[in-house]
Design a protein around this motif. Structure first.
Motif, mmCIF file in Angstrom:
data_model
loop_
_atom_site.group_PDB
_atom_site.id
_atom_site.type_symbol
_atom_site.label_atom_id
_atom_site.label_comp_id
_atom_site.label_asym_id
_atom_site.label_seq_id
_atom_site.Cartn_x
_atom_site.Cartn_y
_atom_site.Cartn_z
ATOM 1 N N SER A 133 -3.874 -33.018 -16.291
ATOM 2 C CA SER A 133 -4.600 -33.183 -15.023
ATOM 3 C C SER A 133 -3.841 -32.535 -13.871
ATOM 4 C CB SER A 133 -4.820 -34.671 -14.748
ATOM 5 O OG SER A 133 -5.540 -34.855 -13.540
ATOM 6 N N CYS A 134 -2.540 -32.762 -13.814
ATOM 7 C CA CYS A 134 -1.720 -32.191 -12.743
ATOM 8 C C CYS A 134 -1.676 -30.668 -12.850
ATOM 9 C CB CYS A 134 -0.313 -32.790 -12.818
ATOM 10 S SG CYS A 134 0.710 -32.459 -11.372
ATOM 11 N N CYS A 135 -1.558 -30.180 -14.073
ATOM 12 C CA CYS A 135 -1.498 -28.739 -14.333
ATOM 13 C C CYS A 135 -2.776 -28.030 -13.889
ATOM 14 C CB CYS A 135 -1.255 -28.520 -15.829
ATOM 15 S SG CYS A 135 -1.325 -26.815 -16.392
ATOM 16 N N LEU A 136 -3.902 -28.746 -13.916
ATOM 17 C CA LEU A 136 -5.188 -28.143 -13.564
ATOM 18 C C LEU A 136 -5.402 -27.979 -12.063
ATOM 19 C CD1 LEU A 136 -7.511 -29.857 -16.192
ATOM 20 C CD2 LEU A 136 -7.055 -27.403 -15.972
ATOM 21 N N GLN A 137 -4.495 -28.483 -11.250
ATOM 22 C CA GLN A 137 -4.619 -28.285 -9.809
ATOM 23 C C GLN A 137 -4.692 -26.786 -9.505
ATOM 24 O OE1 GLN A 137 -1.392 -30.086 -7.704
ATOM 25 N NE2 GLN A 137 -1.966 -32.179 -8.242
ATOM 26 N N PRO A 138 -5.644 -26.352 -8.690
ATOM 27 C CA PRO A 138 -5.728 -24.924 -8.345
ATOM 28 C C PRO A 138 -4.414 -24.368 -7.798
ATOM 29 C CG PRO A 138 -7.681 -26.084 -7.587
ATOM 30 C CD PRO A 138 -6.729 -27.141 -8.068
ATOM 31 N N SER A 139 -3.645 -25.202 -7.114
ATOM 32 C CA SER A 139 -2.372 -24.735 -6.536
ATOM 33 C C SER A 139 -1.340 -24.388 -7.609
ATOM 34 C CB SER A 139 -1.793 -25.805 -5.610
ATOM 35 O OG SER A 139 -1.514 -26.996 -6.325
ATOM 36 N N LYS A 140 -1.568 -24.819 -8.843
ATOM 37 C CA LYS A 140 -0.611 -24.537 -9.929
ATOM 38 C C LYS A 140 -0.854 -23.168 -10.562
ATOM 39 C CE LYS A 140 1.520 -28.576 -9.885
ATOM 40 N NZ LYS A 140 0.820 -29.271 -8.795
ATOM 41 N N GLN A 141 -1.904 -22.487 -10.132
ATOM 42 C CA GLN A 141 -2.245 -21.201 -10.738
ATOM 43 C C GLN A 141 -1.095 -20.197 -10.652
ATOM 44 O OE1 GLN A 141 -5.913 -19.448 -9.389
ATOM 45 N NE2 GLN A 141 -5.236 -17.367 -9.897
ATOM 46 N N HIS A 142 -0.490 -20.069 -9.473
ATOM 47 C CA HIS A 142 0.585 -19.079 -9.300
ATOM 48 C C HIS A 142 1.785 -19.427 -10.174
ATOM 49 C CE1 HIS A 142 -1.646 -17.109 -6.190
ATOM 50 N NE2 HIS A 142 -1.690 -18.198 -5.446
ATOM 51 N N LEU A 143 2.101 -20.708 -10.290
ATOM 52 C CA LEU A 143 3.206 -21.139 -11.141
ATOM 53 C C LEU A 143 2.931 -20.752 -12.594
ATOM 54 C CD1 LEU A 143 4.993 -24.566 -11.076
ATOM 55 C CD2 LEU A 143 3.993 -23.769 -13.199
ATOM 56 N N LEU A 144 1.707 -20.990 -13.055
ATOM 57 C CA LEU A 144 1.352 -20.667 -14.440
ATOM 58 C C LEU A 144 1.342 -19.163 -14.672
ATOM 59 C CD1 LEU A 144 -1.490 -23.299 -14.863
ATOM 60 C CD2 LEU A 144 0.732 -23.341 -16.006
ATOM 61 N N GLU A 145 0.902 -18.404 -13.678
ATOM 62 C CA GLU A 145 0.914 -16.945 -13.810
ATOM 63 C C GLU A 145 2.346 -16.423 -13.909
ATOM 64 O OE1 GLU A 145 -1.339 -15.762 -10.412
ATOM 65 O OE2 GLU A 145 -3.202 -15.566 -11.561
ATOM 66 N N ARG A 146 3.247 -17.010 -13.116
ATOM 67 C CA ARG A 146 4.658 -16.608 -13.195
ATOM 68 C C ARG A 146 5.220 -16.918 -14.580
ATOM 69 N NH1 ARG A 146 5.255 -19.013 -8.098
ATOM 70 N NH2 ARG A 146 6.410 -20.762 -9.025
ATOM 71 N N PHE A 147 4.865 -18.077 -15.113
ATOM 72 C CA PHE A 147 5.336 -18.427 -16.451
ATOM 73 C C PHE A 147 4.828 -17.429 -17.486
ATOM 74 C CE2 PHE A 147 4.214 -20.311 -20.523
ATOM 75 C CZ PHE A 147 5.465 -20.642 -20.994
ATOM 76 N N LEU A 148 3.543 -17.084 -17.414
ATOM 77 C CA LEU A 148 2.982 -16.144 -18.380
ATOM 78 C C LEU A 148 3.651 -14.774 -18.275
ATOM 79 C CD1 LEU A 148 -0.833 -16.969 -18.206
ATOM 80 C CD2 LEU A 148 0.737 -17.472 -20.066
ATOM 81 N N ASN A 149 3.941 -14.344 -17.059
ATOM 82 C CA ASN A 149 4.582 -13.039 -16.877
ATOM 83 C C ASN A 149 5.988 -13.010 -17.446
ATOM 84 O OD1 ASN A 149 2.368 -11.896 -15.603
ATOM 85 N ND2 ASN A 149 3.039 -12.527 -13.570
ATOM 86 N N ARG A 150 6.633 -14.185 -17.508
ATOM 87 C CA ARG A 150 7.994 -14.235 -18.034
ATOM 88 C C ARG A 150 8.054 -14.796 -19.446
ATOM 89 N NH1 ARG A 150 9.983 -16.580 -13.028
ATOM 90 N NH2 ARG A 150 10.492 -18.458 -14.172
ATOM 91 N N ALA A 151 6.901 -15.117 -20.022
ATOM 92 C CA ALA A 151 6.888 -15.750 -21.342
ATOM 93 C C ALA A 151 7.579 -14.850 -22.363
ATOM 94 C CB ALA A 151 5.459 -16.042 -21.777
ATOM 95 N N ALA A 152 8.419 -15.454 -23.151
ATOM 96 C CA ALA A 152 9.152 -14.702 -24.173
ATOM 97 C C ALA A 152 8.193 -14.210 -25.255
ATOM 98 C CB ALA A 152 10.234 -15.592 -24.796
ATOM 99 N N ILE A 153 8.651 -13.191 -26.004
ATOM 100 C CA ILE A 153 7.843 -12.661 -27.096
ATOM 101 C C ILE A 153 7.454 -13.773 -28.053
ATOM 102 C CG2 ILE A 153 7.846 -11.064 -29.055
ATOM 103 C CD1 ILE A 153 7.761 -9.703 -26.345
#
Length: 205
Positions: A133-153
Motif C-alpha cells: 500500500s505504501c509503495c503504491l503512493q504516486p510519490s514513490k514512483q521516482h524512488l522505484l524508477e531509481r531502483f530499476l535504473n540501478r537494479a543489478a543484472i
C-alpha cells in the motif's frame, strides 16, 4: 618385425630438429589459443559494459493511474494475506471487507489508502500488505524508477516480468536475498518487507 613407416617415424623422432619443430608448433598453437580466448573474454566484457552503461534496460513497468482493471471496476489484489488485503488502487483493508470485484470496500472506516503503518523511513515494513500500500503512493514512483535504473543484472529476471506499478510493488515487497544475511536470518527480523532502494539495515546477530 616393425613396418617400414614405423621405423622411419622412430628415426625422425630421434633427430633433434624434428623434436624442435613439433615443440615449436605446439607452442604456437598454445599461444594462439590463449590469445583467442583472451580476446573473446575482453569482447564479452566490453559488450556487458556497453549493455550496462550505454543501453539502459528497457523495463516494462508503467506508472499510470488509469488502467483496464479500474475501468472495468475490477481490482487485482495482494491475494495471500490471511487478515489484510491490499488492492491495486492502494487501499488496504481487512479480508472480510474485500468486495467480490477484488477491491477493498472504501466505505468501511478501517479501510486506508496508501497506508505506511508498520513502515520505517527506509521503506521497510513489518507487514507485507502495508508495504504494498505504501509503495503504491504516486510519490514513490521516482524512488522505484531509481531502483530499476540501478537494479543489478541478477534482478532482471525478477523485475523485467512486471508490467505496472502494482506488480512492481508486489514483487519488491516480497522478501528476497536482499532481506537476509548468512542466507538464513533476516537482516531486520521485524521490518523485512521493503519497497525502498536499499536492503534493510544490517542488525547485529
Amino acid at each position: 618385425m616393425l613396418p617400414c613407416g614405423a621405423v622411419l617415424w622412430r628415426r625422425l623422432l630421434r633427430k633433434r630438429w624434428v623434436l624442435g619443430v613439433v615443440l615449436g608448433l605446439s607452442l604456437v598453437y598454445f599461444i594462439t589459443s590463449t590469445f583467442k580466448q583472451e580476446e573473446r573474454m575482453v569482447r564479452d566484457r566490453n559488450l556487458l559494459q556497453v549493455q550496462e552503461h550505454e543501453q539502459p534496460i528497457m523495463w516494462k513497468v508503467k506508472f499510470s493511474s488509469g488502467n483496464s482493471s479500474q475501468l472495468s471496476n475490477q481490482c487485482r489484489n495482494s491475494v495471500q494475506g490471511k487478515l489484510l488485503i491490499t488492492d491495486e488502487l492502494g487501499y488496504i483493508c481487512e479480508r472480510k471487507d474485500l468486495l467480490v470485484n477484488g477491491c477493498c470496500n472504501v466505505n468501511v472506516p478501517s479501510t486506508q489508502l496508501y497506508s505506511c503503518d508498520t513502515c520505517l523511513p527506509n521503506g521497510c515494513c513489518s507487514v507485507y500488505e502495508f508495504c504494498v500500500s505504501c509503495c503504491l503512493q504516486p510519490s514513490k514512483q521516482h524512488l522505484l524508477e531509481r531502483f530499476l535504473n540501478r537494479a543489478a543484472i541478477a534482478f532482471q529476471n525478477l523485475f523485467m516480468a512486471v508490467e505496472d506499478h502494482f506488480e512492481l510493488c508486489l514483487a519488491k515487497c516480497r522478501t528476497s536475498s536482499q532481506s537476509v544475511q548468512h542466507e538464513n536470518t533476516y537482516r531486520d527480523p521485524i521490518a523485512k518487507y521493503c519497497y525502498g532502494e536499499y536492503p534493510p539495515e544490517l542488525l547485529p546477530v
